[in-house]
Design an enzyme around this catalytic site. Sequence first.
Site, PDB file in Angstrom:
ATOM      1  N   CYS A   1      52.422  39.330  30.065  1.00 14.37           N
ATOM      2  CA  CYS A   1      53.012  40.633  30.419  1.00 14.37           C
ATOM      3  C   CYS A   1      54.098  40.574  31.484  1.00 14.37           C
ATOM      4  O   CYS A   1      55.210  41.049  31.251  1.00 14.37           O
ATOM      5  CB  CYS A   1      51.914  41.584  30.884  1.00 14.37           C
TER       6      CYS A   1
HETATM    7  C1  UDX Z   1      48.900  42.027  33.825  1.00 17.86           C
HETATM    8  C2  UDX Z   1      48.675  43.384  34.491  1.00 17.86           C
HETATM    9  O1  UDX Z   1      47.877  43.201  35.675  1.00 17.86           O
HETATM   10  C3  UDX Z   1      48.047  44.370  33.526  1.00 17.86           C
HETATM   11  O2  UDX Z   1      47.914  45.643  34.149  1.00 17.86           O
HETATM   12  C4  UDX Z   1      48.955  44.478  32.303  1.00 17.86           C
HETATM   13  O3  UDX Z   1      48.495  45.411  31.401  1.00 17.86           O
HETATM   14  C5  UDX Z   1      49.110  43.093  31.653  1.00 17.86           C
HETATM   15  O4  UDX Z   1      49.657  42.191  32.644  1.00 17.86           O
HETATM   16  P1  UDX Z   1      47.458  39.873  33.239  1.00 17.86           P
HETATM   17  O5  UDX Z   1      48.716  39.296  32.673  1.00 17.86           O
HETATM   18  O6  UDX Z   1      46.209  39.777  32.441  1.00 17.86           O
HETATM   19  O7  UDX Z   1      47.637  41.449  33.532  1.00 17.86           O
HETATM   20  O8  UDX Z   1      47.203  39.133  34.615  1.00 17.86           O
HETATM   21  P2  UDX Z   1      47.111  39.477  36.166  1.00 17.86           P
HETATM   22  O9  UDX Z   1      45.699  39.378  36.602  1.00 17.86           O
HETATM   23  O10 UDX Z   1      47.834  40.720  36.503  1.00 17.86           O
HETATM   24  O11 UDX Z   1      47.903  38.209  36.787  1.00 17.86           O
HETATM   25  C6  UDX Z   1      49.233  37.905  36.380  1.00 17.86           C
HETATM   26  C7  UDX Z   1      49.748  36.664  37.071  1.00 17.86           C
HETATM   27  O12 UDX Z   1      49.956  36.907  38.464  1.00 17.86           O
HETATM   28  C8  UDX Z   1      48.813  35.450  37.002  1.00 17.86           C
HETATM   29  O13 UDX Z   1      49.583  34.290  36.727  1.00 17.86           O
HETATM   30  C9  UDX Z   1      48.186  35.376  38.377  1.00 17.86           C
HETATM   31  O14 UDX Z   1      47.804  34.066  38.740  1.00 17.86           O
HETATM   32  C10 UDX Z   1      49.353  35.883  39.243  1.00 17.86           C
HETATM   33  N1  UDX Z   1      48.906  36.476  40.521  1.00 17.86           N
HETATM   34  C11 UDX Z   1      48.148  37.606  40.517  1.00 17.86           C
HETATM   35  C12 UDX Z   1      49.321  35.916  41.722  1.00 17.86           C
HETATM   36  O15 UDX Z   1      50.036  34.910  41.749  1.00 17.86           O
HETATM   37  N2  UDX Z   1      48.939  36.511  42.897  1.00 17.86           N
HETATM   38  C13 UDX Z   1      48.170  37.633  42.934  1.00 17.86           C
HETATM   39  O16 UDX Z   1      47.888  38.119  44.051  1.00 17.86           O
HETATM   40  C14 UDX Z   1      47.759  38.198  41.719  1.00 17.86           C
END
Ligand code: UDX
Length: 416
Positions: free
Chosen positions: A256
């Site tokens: 996403c």
């Molecule tokens: C995301 C959105 O959160 C969700 O609302 C949307 O509908 C789809 O995209 P997702 O892709 O499942 O969800 O993952 P998410 O948990 O949001 O993490 C995304 C990325 O950010 C990951 O690579 C994670 O490691 C990274 N991340 C997340 C960080 O580097 N730091 C953080 O504090 C949080």
Amino acid sequence: MKASVVGSGYVGTTIAAALADLGHEVTAVDIDPDVVAAIEAGESPIEEPGVDELVARHSGHRLSATTDYDDIADTAVTILAVQTPAREDGAIDPSYVETAAESLGAVVGEDHVVAIKSTVIPDVLEERIDPLLGEATLAANPEFQREGSALEDFRNPHKIVIGSADEVAYERLETLYAGLIESADPAVVRTGLREAMMIKYANNAFLASKISLINDIGNVCKAYDVDTYEVADAIGLDPRIGSAFLRSGVGWGGSCFPKDTSALIHAAREQEYEPEMLAAAHAVNDRQPERLLSLLDEHVDVEGKRIAVLGLAFKPGTDDTRNTRAIPVIEGLRKRGASVVAYDPVATLAEEFPDLDHAASAAEALDGAHGAAVVTDWDEFAALDEEFDRMADPVVVDGRRVVERRDGITYEGLTW
Ligand code: UDX
């Protein structure tokens, strides 16, 4: 209510199963007969906590699946949740949504609401999707479900966004979600079609940019020997900032954030507007993997050496490797002439790197390695201890703040 869900990926299957659980009579539609056969047999075609149990419970009763759009002609509402892949230039490819909309438009009548969950640019929604739907009423109903907690997020939404130009769409979707609205009490946002889609893009753009901003700050903190995590914990106490999504490190991946931010940048440029902040969020994200490797370079000349990469999934709790930061990390190591051995508890990168050495455990990956780069924050990496004694050179660069610092290893956190 009789409802249908087109697309049985992690979003569509979760929604179909959860709607059946709310008491609706749900038909899932997918073009893949294997996916349909799985649901019909009571098996979830996707891995999401809790979804397999719901599919098993409701399949054959309130949940069925089909490849044939005629089977959903008499449903009152369709949730359209097919993929919108990114094109090379960053724009989205709406062809799956268009094909599904065309098939739907051919079978549903006037008293039918089609709610689009797939993320598309407002112009695409109005100019390309709407005309394909015939007499049906169009609504935009974006989702905010994370992989790995898609069911929990569906059941406990912070908001339900319904975009439409028609009162009937608001009412029908509020009836569809009545059980959720009662139990979780989310904000229900009635808005326009165009606004609903932009809410989804803006939501993801904000979260991705928030991570990039803490990563930018983290890079400065590292240079000044400041612990970014202590800084993040304190700034997160300000309710205007909030504590979530402040984990700095090697950056964001997944299906996403990269796709939606690229699509928004592309859409802005089509209107001759340069979105400086979004472009910077991307640039910082692209830079973090190389910064992780530069830290390794400070301690080891990796050329010709065995280097362990711990974690391949884009985040823990999934085997999804789309846009994982492990890809640029492995590419960077190979460019330096390192011999890479990778380990992840569930994910592989065999398709992207057919000759990549996948170890069966972290211990095996670390065995004889001259360095280790940590890319995914799997819990099991926090428990690693004497496994590091197997390394030829115990240098660990941590991109997720998951490994414990300990005596006997040279430890470098990416932003702390
Ligand atoms: C995301 C959105 O959160 C969700 O609302 C949307 O509908 C789809 O995209 P997702 O892709 O499942 O969800 O993952 P998410 O948990 O949001 O993490 C995304 C990325 O950010 C990951 O690579 C994670 O490691 C990274 N991340 C997340 C960080 O580097 N730091 C953080 O504090 C949080």
